[in-house]
Design an enzyme around this catalytic site. Sequence first.
Site, PDB file in Angstrom:
ATOM      1  N   HIS A 186       0.810  -1.230   0.000  1.00  0.00           N
ATOM      2  CA  HIS A 186       0.000   0.000   0.000  1.00  0.00           C
ATOM      3  C   HIS A 186       0.846   1.285   0.000  1.00  0.00           C
ATOM      4  CE1 HIS A 186       0.280  -0.010   4.405  1.00  0.00           C
ATOM      5  NE2 HIS A 186      -0.620  -0.955   4.566  1.00  0.00           N
ATOM      6  N   HIS A 193      -4.846 -10.858  12.990  1.00  0.00           N
ATOM      7  CA  HIS A 193      -5.015  -9.565  12.314  1.00  0.00           C
ATOM      8  C   HIS A 193      -5.775  -9.789  11.008  1.00  0.00           C
ATOM      9  CE1 HIS A 193      -4.253  -5.596  10.906  1.00  0.00           C
ATOM     10  NE2 HIS A 193      -3.040  -5.743  10.402  1.00  0.00           N
ATOM     11  N   GLU A 202      -5.964  -7.611   8.355  1.00  0.00           N
ATOM     12  CA  GLU A 202      -5.506  -6.958   7.119  1.00  0.00           C
ATOM     13  C   GLU A 202      -5.240  -8.049   6.068  1.00  0.00           C
ATOM     14  OE1 GLU A 202      -2.319  -4.034   7.424  1.00  0.00           O
ATOM     15  OE2 GLU A 202      -2.827  -3.263   5.439  1.00  0.00           O
ATOM     16  N   ASP A 236      -3.132  -8.868   3.920  1.00  0.00           N
ATOM     17  CA  ASP A 236      -1.851  -9.575   3.725  1.00  0.00           C
ATOM     18  C   ASP A 236      -1.757 -10.794   4.654  1.00  0.00           C
ATOM     19  OD1 ASP A 236      -1.705  -7.476   5.676  1.00  0.00           O
ATOM     20  OD2 ASP A 236       0.441  -7.772   5.835  1.00  0.00           O
ATOM     21  N   HIS A 264      -1.508  -3.334  14.245  1.00  0.00           N
ATOM     22  CA  HIS A 264      -1.452  -2.177  13.409  1.00  0.00           C
ATOM     23  C   HIS A 264      -2.856  -1.585  13.139  1.00  0.00           C
ATOM     24  CE1 HIS A 264      -1.032  -1.624   8.723  1.00  0.00           C
ATOM     25  NE2 HIS A 264      -0.779  -0.486   9.269  1.00  0.00           N
ATOM     26  N   ASP A 302       2.108  -7.933  13.150  1.00  0.00           N
ATOM     27  CA  ASP A 302       2.879  -6.916  12.426  1.00  0.00           C
ATOM     28  C   ASP A 302       4.069  -6.343  13.217  1.00  0.00           C
ATOM     29  OD1 ASP A 302       1.600  -6.882   9.970  1.00  0.00           O
ATOM     30  OD2 ASP A 302       0.146  -5.364  10.559  1.00  0.00           O
ATOM     31  N   TYR A 329      10.492  -0.540   7.743  1.00  0.00           N
ATOM     32  CA  TYR A 329       9.148  -1.064   8.031  1.00  0.00           C
ATOM     33  C   TYR A 329       8.481  -0.230   9.126  1.00  0.00           C
ATOM     34  CZ  TYR A 329       5.765  -4.633   9.654  1.00  0.00           C
ATOM     35  OH  TYR A 329       4.632  -5.315  10.041  1.00  0.00           O
ATOM     36  N   HIS A 346       6.060 -10.762   9.479  1.00  0.00           N
ATOM     37  CA  HIS A 346       6.807 -10.361   8.277  1.00  0.00           C
ATOM     38  C   HIS A 346       8.312 -10.469   8.528  1.00  0.00           C
ATOM     39  CE1 HIS A 346       3.257  -8.779   6.273  1.00  0.00           C
ATOM     40  NE2 HIS A 346       2.977  -8.026   7.320  1.00  0.00           N
TER      41      HIS A 346
HETATM   42 FE1  FEO Z   1      -1.336  -4.789   9.130  1.00  0.00          FE
HETATM   43 FE2  FEO Z   1       0.923  -7.126   7.868  1.00  0.00          FE
HETATM   44  O1  FEO Z   1      -0.681  -6.158   8.023  1.00  0.00           O
END
Ligand code: FEO
Length: 402
Positions: free
Chosen positions: A24, A78, A80, A82, A148, A167, A195, A228
């Site tokens: 994004h 989470h 989101e 991803d 996040h 995250d 990040y 991640h």
């Molecule tokens: Fe808030 Fe890795 O997504």
Amino acid sequence: MERYLLRDDIWWVGAIDWNGRDFHGFETARGATYNAYLILDEKVALVDGCKDGFGPEMLARVRGCCGSRPIDYFVINHVEPDHSGAIPWLIEQLKPGRVFCSKRATDALPLYYGAETVAAWDLQIVNTGDELPLGSKTLQFLEAPMVHWPDSMFTYVKGAKTLLPNDAFGQHLATSKRFADEVDMNIVMEEAARYYANILLPFGGSIQKMLTKIAEMGLEIETIGSSHGVIWRRPEDVAKIIEAYKGWISGRAPERVTLIYDTMWRSTEKMTMAIADGVAQEGVECSVVKLSVSPRSEAAHQILGSRAFLVGSPTLNNGLFPTVAGFLTYIKGLRPKNRIAGAYGSYGWAGGAVKQVDAELRELGLDVLEPMQLKYAPDEAGLAACAELGREVARKVKAMGE
Ligand code: FEO
């Protein structure tokens, strides 16, 4: 397929996005990973999912680690996409006995994947402190709002001293290695900073609350498996990333100035180089980011590592140069704090861009210097004034102290 053991029968079962270059608006030059963890015990638990399109890779890793054993529990830390994009498909394939998430996740999941789909999941809401025994290990949940998104949650594996904070503590870094101690630590820390600057910068207060909560709950952490990048599995690496986060949260930064600019006919560029020279004359490091050749996410990264940043824009049709406008929109959302800032640029007749940059920086509540604008191309006196601006900002940076 290669299997990756964290410790105590906790396995990495995520996916590697070697070609991911955009998150994004954050340019991820080194790709990304979507990490998920399989915990084998008397019960089998899967924590986190992955991005849509990576489900088959994750499923193969899950089956490679647990064979045909049923998945008893699926934890969604989470929503989101991803992390959750492949979850409907994974749930269809794995048929977990129960699915766990935060209350706020139950608001979002039906909106992403349809009420009917989610209703079939036997979703159970968990709150901070709730526990899910697996046998020798127990999962403990911690709601982590705004680390996040509002729904975010951490899962702590009791009996393995392992935190799975989704995250938090991540980096966008695709590698065939899974652990921070297996790759170049300078690259890992650079990507962790990039990040933080592009994903977590606005949420420092929320992260601090989580660090305090973890301390209050007396959770011992020897391993951190973020969602991640590489995993922090050695106590010294855990200490290193937590210390780095404390520094970023505090707003402290090295003695450095960053100049972020774009240019039409090289006038604002000449101003930039003169300012950079002024900064250097005071013995302060200066970084320069030209927005038409570097991503705005690199500018955000440099701001995290600088006590001051100046934004240069030429005036185009009485307004901002488009790349600078895009950068200002981006940085407004990231809300950097405790920084000296300033606006500069060249104009032809009516001006306008420098005034707009100055107004945006003031709206961010930064310590903003008087703006500087020069008509058409800078002459010798103009360049001397730019160098003096560089010296001034460098002196202010030095005066900030540690
Ligand atoms: Fe808030 Fe890795 O997504």
